[in-house]
Scaffold this motif. Structure first.
Motif, PDB file in Angstrom:
ATOM      1  N   ALA A 258      42.310  51.577  27.857  1.00  0.00           N
ATOM      2  CA  ALA A 258      41.957  51.463  26.631  1.00  0.00           C
ATOM      3  C   ALA A 258      40.253  51.584  26.900  1.00  0.00           C
ATOM      4  O   ALA A 258      39.616  51.199  27.462  1.00  0.00           O
ATOM      5  N   ALA A 259      39.877  52.648  25.996  1.00  0.00           N
ATOM      6  CA  ALA A 259      38.515  53.144  25.990  1.00  0.00           C
ATOM      7  C   ALA A 259      37.676  52.718  24.562  1.00  0.00           C
ATOM      8  O   ALA A 259      38.224  52.328  23.514  1.00  0.00           O
ATOM      9  N   SER A 260      36.610  52.165  24.774  1.00  0.00           N
ATOM     10  CA  SER A 260      35.608  51.940  23.733  1.00  0.00           C
ATOM     11  C   SER A 260      34.208  52.364  23.934  1.00  0.00           C
ATOM     12  O   SER A 260      33.776  52.729  25.000  1.00  0.00           O
TER      13      SER A 260
ATOM     14  N   PHE B 108      36.191  58.625  21.450  1.00  0.00           N
ATOM     15  CA  PHE B 108      37.452  59.036  22.212  1.00  0.00           C
ATOM     16  C   PHE B 108      37.974  60.388  21.966  1.00  0.00           C
ATOM     17  O   PHE B 108      38.410  60.962  22.653  1.00  0.00           O
ATOM     18  N   SER B 109      38.105  60.731  20.686  1.00  0.00           N
ATOM     19  CA  SER B 109      38.879  61.642  20.414  1.00  0.00           C
ATOM     20  C   SER B 109      38.457  62.945  20.955  1.00  0.00           C
ATOM     21  O   SER B 109      39.216  64.128  21.073  1.00  0.00           O
ATOM     22  N   THR B 110      37.134  63.096  21.165  1.00  0.00           N
ATOM     23  CA  THR B 110      36.784  64.439  21.799  1.00  0.00           C
ATOM     24  C   THR B 110      36.440  64.382  23.156  1.00  0.00           C
ATOM     25  O   THR B 110      35.781  65.384  23.762  1.00  0.00           O
ATOM     26  N   ALA B 111      36.742  63.300  23.695  1.00  0.00           N
ATOM     27  CA  ALA B 111      36.275  63.199  24.922  1.00  0.00           C
ATOM     28  C   ALA B 111      37.326  63.543  26.121  1.00  0.00           C
ATOM     29  O   ALA B 111      38.762  63.284  25.742  1.00  0.00           O
ATOM     30  N   ALA B 112      37.023  64.408  27.156  1.00  0.00           N
ATOM     31  CA  ALA B 112      38.088  64.724  28.344  1.00  0.00           C
ATOM     32  C   ALA B 112      38.232  63.471  28.931  1.00  0.00           C
ATOM     33  O   ALA B 112      37.419  62.687  29.426  1.00  0.00           O
TER      34      ALA B 112
ATOM     35  N   THR C  83      53.004  62.212  33.636  1.00  0.00           N
ATOM     36  CA  THR C  83      52.566  62.915  32.579  1.00  0.00           C
ATOM     37  C   THR C  83      51.363  62.124  31.950  1.00  0.00           C
ATOM     38  O   THR C  83      51.588  60.868  31.876  1.00  0.00           O
ATOM     39  N   ILE C  84      50.359  62.794  31.495  1.00  0.00           N
ATOM     40  CA  ILE C  84      49.150  62.224  31.096  1.00  0.00           C
ATOM     41  C   ILE C  84      49.199  62.506  29.504  1.00  0.00           C
ATOM     42  O   ILE C  84      49.723  63.615  29.167  1.00  0.00           O
ATOM     43  N   SER C  85      48.938  61.505  28.664  1.00  0.00           N
ATOM     44  CA  SER C  85      48.998  61.890  27.235  1.00  0.00           C
ATOM     45  C   SER C  85      47.820  60.820  26.765  1.00  0.00           C
ATOM     46  O   SER C  85      47.290  59.805  27.371  1.00  0.00           O
ATOM     47  N   ARG C  86      47.500  60.870  25.557  1.00  0.00           N
ATOM     48  CA  ARG C  86      46.481  60.232  24.684  1.00  0.00           C
ATOM     49  C   ARG C  86      46.846  59.860  23.151  1.00  0.00           C
ATOM     50  O   ARG C  86      47.668  60.728  22.675  1.00  0.00           O
ATOM     51  N   ASP C  87      46.328  58.709  22.719  1.00  0.00           N
ATOM     52  CA  ASP C  87      46.921  58.148  21.404  1.00  0.00           C
ATOM     53  C   ASP C  87      45.262  58.033  20.835  1.00  0.00           C
ATOM     54  O   ASP C  87      44.700  56.763  21.062  1.00  0.00           O
ATOM     55  N   ASN C  88      44.804  58.932  20.064  1.00  0.00           N
ATOM     56  CA  ASN C  88      43.615  58.916  19.781  1.00  0.00           C
ATOM     57  C   ASN C  88      43.315  57.788  18.530  1.00  0.00           C
ATOM     58  O   ASN C  88      42.141  57.117  18.198  1.00  0.00           O
ATOM     59  N   ALA C  89      44.397  57.272  17.880  1.00  0.00           N
ATOM     60  CA  ALA C  89      44.350  56.151  17.015  1.00  0.00           C
ATOM     61  C   ALA C  89      44.091  54.939  17.670  1.00  0.00           C
ATOM     62  O   ALA C  89      43.489  54.035  17.092  1.00  0.00           O
ATOM     63  N   LYS C  90      44.535  54.953  18.951  1.00  0.00           N
ATOM     64  CA  LYS C  90      44.277  53.505  19.804  1.00  0.00           C
ATOM     65  C   LYS C  90      43.339  53.858  20.841  1.00  0.00           C
ATOM     66  O   LYS C  90      43.189  52.760  21.388  1.00  0.00           O
ATOM     67  N   ASN C  91      42.595  55.031  20.862  1.00  0.00           N
ATOM     68  CA  ASN C  91      41.390  55.117  21.843  1.00  0.00           C
ATOM     69  C   ASN C  91      42.152  54.726  23.288  1.00  0.00           C
ATOM     70  O   ASN C  91      41.468  54.222  23.897  1.00  0.00           O
ATOM     71  N   THR C  92      43.296  55.039  23.555  1.00  0.00           N
ATOM     72  CA  THR C  92      43.982  55.018  24.778  1.00  0.00           C
ATOM     73  C   THR C  92      44.527  56.269  25.276  1.00  0.00           C
ATOM     74  O   THR C  92      44.998  57.242  24.532  1.00  0.00           O
ATOM     75  N   VAL C  93      44.615  56.361  26.633  1.00  0.00           N
ATOM     76  CA  VAL C  93      45.134  57.224  27.402  1.00  0.00           C
ATOM     77  C   VAL C  93      46.140  56.879  28.536  1.00  0.00           C
ATOM     78  O   VAL C  93      45.813  55.691  28.897  1.00  0.00           O
ATOM     79  N   TYR C  94      47.273  57.495  28.674  1.00  0.00           N
ATOM     80  CA  TYR C  94      48.466  57.070  29.341  1.00  0.00           C
ATOM     81  C   TYR C  94      48.544  57.746  30.597  1.00  0.00           C
ATOM     82  O   TYR C  94      48.319  59.036  30.571  1.00  0.00           O
ATOM     83  N   LEU C  95      49.251  57.052  31.531  1.00  0.00           N
ATOM     84  CA  LEU C  95      49.791  57.759  32.695  1.00  0.00           C
ATOM     85  C   LEU C  95      51.034  57.405  32.897  1.00  0.00           C
ATOM     86  O   LEU C  95      51.192  56.347  33.351  1.00  0.00           O
ATOM     87  N   GLN C  96      52.120  58.198  32.421  1.00  0.00           N
ATOM     88  CA  GLN C  96      53.490  57.867  32.811  1.00  0.00           C
ATOM     89  C   GLN C  96      53.729  58.508  34.010  1.00  0.00           C
ATOM     90  O   GLN C  96      53.701  59.453  34.392  1.00  0.00           O
TER      91      GLN C  96
END
Length: 121
Positions: A23-25, A29-33, A69-82
């Motif tokens: 979780a990022a803050s 977030f949406s434009t960040a690598a 698998t890496i993914s992101r949810d910009n609405a939640k400001n969260t990046v995941y690693l499955q």
């Protein structure tokens, strides 16, 4: 103030699956690598996977291709690693990373506190 908070680590058996969240803050977030790194005992920190910001191109270490698998949810400001088909060699502390512009063409890396993943039978 940039904050990255990882969660989801734990003890898993080989061939199991686990999903890490970060979780990022404190930044756009949406434009960040965003990336996931890991560090095993006695080893250097290594890049596991990354995902672009504006263009969500993904990149993986050879050792995890086809399993993570890496993914992101910009609405939640969260990046995941499955993570799936886990192996004992995946055991490490996993860190979330944000690489942000620091002006004048430079970048700065920000890190979370890390979450432990242990794969063992």
């Amino acid at each position: 103030q940039v904050q990255l908070v990882e969660s989801g680590g734990g003890l898993m058996q080989p061939e199991g699956s686990l999903r890490l969240s970060c979780a990022a803050s404190g930044f756009t977030f949406s434009t960040a690598a965003m990336s996931w790194y890991r560090q095993a005992p006695g080893k250097e920190r290594e890049l596991v996977a990354s995902i672009g910001g504006i263009v969500t191109i993904t990149n993986y270490a050879d050792s995890v291709k086809g399993r993570f698998t890496i993914s992101r949810d910009n609405a939640k400001n969260t990046v995941y690693l499955q993570m799936s088909k886990l192996k004992p060699e995946d055991t490490a502390v996993y860190y979330c990373n944000a690489r942000l512009s620091a002006g004048w063409g430079t970048v700065r890396d920000y890190w979370g506190q890390g979450t432990q993943v242990t794969v063992s039978s």
